[in-house]
Write an enzyme that holds these catalytic residues in place. Structure first.
Site, PDB file in Angstrom:
ATOM      1  N   HIS A 155       0.858  -1.193   0.000  1.00  0.00           N
ATOM      2  CA  HIS A 155       0.000   0.000   0.000  1.00  0.00           C
ATOM      3  C   HIS A 155       0.888   1.235   0.000  1.00  0.00           C
ATOM      4  CE1 HIS A 155      -3.240   2.755   0.880  1.00  0.00           C
ATOM      5  NE2 HIS A 155      -4.072   1.771   0.629  1.00  0.00           N
ATOM      6  N   ASP A 198      -7.815  -5.411   0.193  1.00  0.00           N
ATOM      7  CA  ASP A 198      -8.323  -6.369  -0.806  1.00  0.00           C
ATOM      8  C   ASP A 198      -7.983  -7.808  -0.472  1.00  0.00           C
ATOM      9  OD1 ASP A 198      -7.650  -3.824  -3.114  1.00  0.00           O
ATOM     10  OD2 ASP A 198      -9.627  -4.640  -2.662  1.00  0.00           O
TER      11      ASP A 198
HETATM   12  C1  SDX Z   1      -6.370  -0.315  -2.988  1.00  0.00           C
HETATM   13  O1  SDX Z   1      -4.513   4.165  -2.275  1.00  0.00           O
HETATM   14  C2  SDX Z   1      -5.486   3.588  -1.612  1.00  0.00           C
HETATM   15  O2  SDX Z   1      -5.888   3.988  -0.563  1.00  0.00           O
HETATM   16  C3  SDX Z   1      -6.079   2.366  -2.312  1.00  0.00           C
HETATM   17  C4  SDX Z   1      -7.056   1.554  -1.468  1.00  0.00           C
HETATM   18  C5  SDX Z   1      -8.340   2.335  -1.191  1.00  0.00           C
HETATM   19  O3  SDX Z   1      -8.974   2.022  -0.182  1.00  0.00           O
HETATM   20  O4  SDX Z   1      -8.722   3.145  -2.082  1.00  0.00           O
HETATM   21  O5  SDX Z   1      -6.436   1.153  -0.261  1.00  0.00           O
HETATM   22  C6  SDX Z   1      -7.494   0.313  -2.255  1.00  0.00           C
HETATM   23  O6  SDX Z   1      -6.145   0.003  -4.122  1.00  0.00           O
HETATM   24  C7  SDX Z   1      -5.503  -1.299  -2.265  1.00  0.00           C
HETATM   25  C8  SDX Z   1      -4.328  -1.800  -3.136  1.00  0.00           C
HETATM   26  C9  SDX Z   1      -4.846  -2.917  -4.032  1.00  0.00           C
HETATM   27  N1  SDX Z   1      -3.789  -3.331  -4.988  1.00  0.00           N
HETATM   28  C10 SDX Z   1      -3.085  -4.439  -4.834  1.00  0.00           C
HETATM   29  O7  SDX Z   1      -3.203  -5.217  -3.888  1.00  0.00           O
HETATM   30  C11 SDX Z   1      -2.118  -4.726  -5.970  1.00  0.00           C
HETATM   31  C12 SDX Z   1      -0.765  -5.152  -5.400  1.00  0.00           C
HETATM   32  N2  SDX Z   1      -0.160  -4.033  -4.713  1.00  0.00           N
HETATM   33  C13 SDX Z   1       0.827  -3.250  -5.438  1.00  0.00           C
HETATM   34  O8  SDX Z   1       0.604  -3.103  -6.798  1.00  0.00           O
HETATM   35  C14 SDX Z   1       1.267  -2.008  -4.697  1.00  0.00           C
HETATM   36  O9  SDX Z   1       1.507  -2.366  -3.406  1.00  0.00           O
HETATM   37  C15 SDX Z   1       0.380  -0.783  -4.709  1.00  0.00           C
HETATM   38  C16 SDX Z   1       0.006  -0.375  -6.081  1.00  0.00           C
HETATM   39  C17 SDX Z   1      -0.844  -1.025  -3.894  1.00  0.00           C
HETATM   40  C18 SDX Z   1       1.177   0.340  -4.076  1.00  0.00           C
HETATM   41  O10 SDX Z   1       2.279   0.497  -4.858  1.00  0.00           O
HETATM   42  P1  SDX Z   1       3.376   1.652  -4.632  1.00  0.00           P
HETATM   43  O11 SDX Z   1       3.173   2.359  -3.347  1.00  0.00           O
HETATM   44  O12 SDX Z   1       3.428   2.470  -5.875  1.00  0.00           O
HETATM   45  O13 SDX Z   1       4.684   0.817  -4.437  1.00  0.00           O
HETATM   46  P2  SDX Z   1       5.652   0.390  -5.624  1.00  0.00           P
HETATM   47  O14 SDX Z   1       4.860  -0.309  -6.697  1.00  0.00           O
HETATM   48  O15 SDX Z   1       6.490   1.564  -5.987  1.00  0.00           O
HETATM   49  O16 SDX Z   1       6.577  -0.708  -4.907  1.00  0.00           O
HETATM   50  C19 SDX Z   1       7.592  -0.308  -3.997  1.00  0.00           C
HETATM   51  C20 SDX Z   1       8.391  -1.573  -3.771  1.00  0.00           C
HETATM   52  C21 SDX Z   1       8.797  -2.254  -5.077  1.00  0.00           C
HETATM   53  O17 SDX Z   1       9.963  -3.003  -4.814  1.00  0.00           O
HETATM   54  P3  SDX Z   1      11.397  -2.417  -5.315  1.00  0.00           P
HETATM   55  O18 SDX Z   1      11.307  -2.223  -6.821  1.00  0.00           O
HETATM   56  O19 SDX Z   1      11.582  -1.098  -4.574  1.00  0.00           O
HETATM   57  O20 SDX Z   1      12.379  -3.480  -4.908  1.00  0.00           O
HETATM   58  O21 SDX Z   1       7.583  -2.552  -3.091  1.00  0.00           O
HETATM   59  C22 SDX Z   1       7.366  -3.661  -3.950  1.00  0.00           C
HETATM   60  C23 SDX Z   1       7.677  -3.197  -5.353  1.00  0.00           C
HETATM   61  O22 SDX Z   1       8.071  -4.302  -6.154  1.00  0.00           O
HETATM   62  N3  SDX Z   1       5.949  -4.031  -3.848  1.00  0.00           N
HETATM   63  C24 SDX Z   1       5.498  -5.271  -3.936  1.00  0.00           C
HETATM   64  C25 SDX Z   1       4.114  -5.172  -3.788  1.00  0.00           C
HETATM   65  N4  SDX Z   1       3.772  -3.901  -3.626  1.00  0.00           N
HETATM   66  C26 SDX Z   1       4.918  -3.188  -3.657  1.00  0.00           C
HETATM   67  N5  SDX Z   1       6.142  -6.440  -4.139  1.00  0.00           N
HETATM   68  C27 SDX Z   1       5.365  -7.538  -4.195  1.00  0.00           C
HETATM   69  N6  SDX Z   1       4.019  -7.542  -4.053  1.00  0.00           N
HETATM   70  C28 SDX Z   1       3.370  -6.379  -3.852  1.00  0.00           C
HETATM   71  N7  SDX Z   1       2.055  -6.378  -3.719  1.00  0.00           N
END
Ligand code: SDX
Length: 388
Positions: free
Chosen positions: A265, A319
């Site tokens: 998140h 989620d």
């Molecule tokens: C919702 O914003 C909100 O409030 C949203 C929400 C709401 O109520 O409206 O809470 C609802 O959208 C919840 C999120 C649902 N999505 C998912 O579950 C999809 C999986 N999650 C990721 O795609 C991610 O965590 C996000 C999109 C939710 C957040 O992404 P960020 O903050 O942009 O983080 P990032 O993609 O830049 O990642 C930072 C690091 C990376 O690693 P490095 O490249 O630095 O080594 O963290 C890693 C990412 O690879 N990472 C994950 C991960 N999420 C981040 N690695 C593995 N699995 C994950 N889920």
């Protein structure tokens, strides 16, 4: 502004950049605290109802008994949708995604109501009632229509959540199931400037009508990185299949930099407080209506992820467990995100109203990285062509 200054200010995805003042929701991502208008989410999920919480989010205070009774009565009165909307839904392909049907039908409501006087309190109240009342009806209608059946009319003797489950499943829900569903709606109602709410605010800032605002937000919520993740979590759990496969699945996914759906998140560095409450609701559902084998897989995955992803601040988000609750409620998987939208309409409308109260059209800047000024090139003189 100089390019150097722009580069200093540039934040991909506006990460951490405040773009508005807001009094609606506060998130303490480090400690996992979430409040709506100052009330902790745990209190609201335990004691409130979705309609009462929607009223709080939109007008800023918990309603009095008379205000709540009037709001509930108005929402109940406006649950039905025009036959024109139902006929439009019948024209959509049954194989279409329900989020696309919802986005189109939400936008279509704007055809029935004028977009003048949008800043007048009565217009705002009426639009809030219509959207909160009609969105569930349209979600349920598309479900029955795509099964080849006629949609069923709302039942005035059923409360908001029970009525939605009735329209969706054609069966009056168990009171516990209806209460648990209503608590899920409270948990998903608002979350500050997430992508779909930001969409809503940008659209609201042009002073268009609230139906276009909600349609814009629905389209944004549909994405798998946002509201669409709840659908993908179940598919991921089924791919893992057994609890003892969670560790290998994680190692493999991480090695391929595959995102674990339902984890991570932008705001939270600990487990999303909503995930904790949804996990309890899932256990309540299983205790009453029977277990779901995928729950063991989910808890095993959370356990294995705590060592692998926890140090990076990646924990379950809203989620991760919601789909297990919805499946036990008999909600089809591709309706999980429309259910998220039914709830989030309250937050989107709260931000629409707040934006109108202190509006400035959103128009951020950019750092131009394209070609510098160049002379026209006649067709016969062009050699290279991009890989279109
Ligand atoms: C919702 O914003 C909100 O409030 C949203 C929400 C709401 O109520 O409206 O809470 C609802 O959208 C919840 C999120 C649902 N999505 C998912 O579950 C999809 C999986 N999650 C990721 O795609 C991610 O965590 C996000 C999109 C939710 C957040 O992404 P960020 O903050 O942009 O983080 P990032 O993609 O830049 O990642 C930072 C690091 C990376 O690693 P490095 O490249 O630095 O080594 O963290 C890693 C990412 O690879 N990472 C994950 C991960 N999420 C981040 N690695 C593995 N699995 C994950 N889920």
């Amino acid at each position: 502004m100089s390019k150097e200054t722009s580069e200093i200010l540039f934040r991909p995805g506006l990460e951490g950049v405040p773009v508005t003042h807001s009094a609606i929701c506060d998130i303490d991502g480090l400690n996992g605290n979430l409040t709506y208008r100052g009330y902790p989410i745990e209190e609201l999920a335990a004691h409130s109802t979705f309609l009462e919480t929607a009223y709080l989010l939109i007008w800023g205070e918990l309603p009095t008994q008379d205000q709540l009774r009037e709001f509930e009565a108005q929402v109940q009165m406006h649950r039905r949708v025009s036959f024109r909307v139902r006929d439009m839904l019948k024209c959509f392909p049954a194989t279409g995604h329900p989020m696309d049907a919802l986005q189109a039908s939400a936008a279509s409501l704007g055809l029935f109501y004028s977009r003048r006087a949008i800043d007048k309190p009565q217009y705002i109240y009426d639009a809030v009632v219509r959207l909160i009342a009609k969105i569930p009806t349209m979600v349920a209608a598309f479900q029955l229509i795509r099964k080849g059946q006629d949609p069923i009319q709302p039942r005035d003797d059923l409360a908001y959540s029970a009525n939605f489950l009735y329209m969706l499943t054609e069966r009056e829900p168990d009171p516990l199931a209806a209460r648990i569903f209503d608590r899920c709606l409270i948990l998903h109602a608002e979350h500050s400037l997430n992508a779909s709410t930001f969409s809503a605010r940008v659209t609201a800032s042009t002073l268009t009508d609230p139906y276009a605002v909600v349609a814009s937000a629905v389209g944004t919520l549909a994405g798998p990185l946002h509201g669409g993740a709840n659908e993908d979590v179940l598919a991921m759990l089924e791919e893992i299949e057994k609890a003892d496969g969670a560790g290998d699945f994680l190692d493999n996914a991480i090695s391929k930099k595959r995102k674990i759906m339902g984890f991570g998140h932008r705001e939270y560095r600990v487990k999303d407080p909503r995930a904790s409450i949804l996990q309890c609701l899932a256990e309540e559902m299983f205790a009453r209506f029977g277990k779901d084998d995928m729950y063991e897989v989910a808890t095993a995955l959370e356990e294995e992820a705590s060592t692998r992803l926890g140090p990076k601040g990646i924990y379950p988000n809203v989620d991760f467990y919601s789909g297990l609750v919805y499946r036990k409620l008999g909600i089809p998987r591709d309706l999980f995100t429309p259910v998220f939208a039914i709830s989030r309409v309250a937050g989107w409308l709260a931000h629409w109203k707040e934006q109108l109260g202190a509006n400035r059209i959103f128009r951020p800047s950019q750092i131009y990285t394209g070609a510098q000024k160049r002379a026209w090139l006649p067709l016969e003189e062009r050699s290279n062509s991009i890989d279109a």
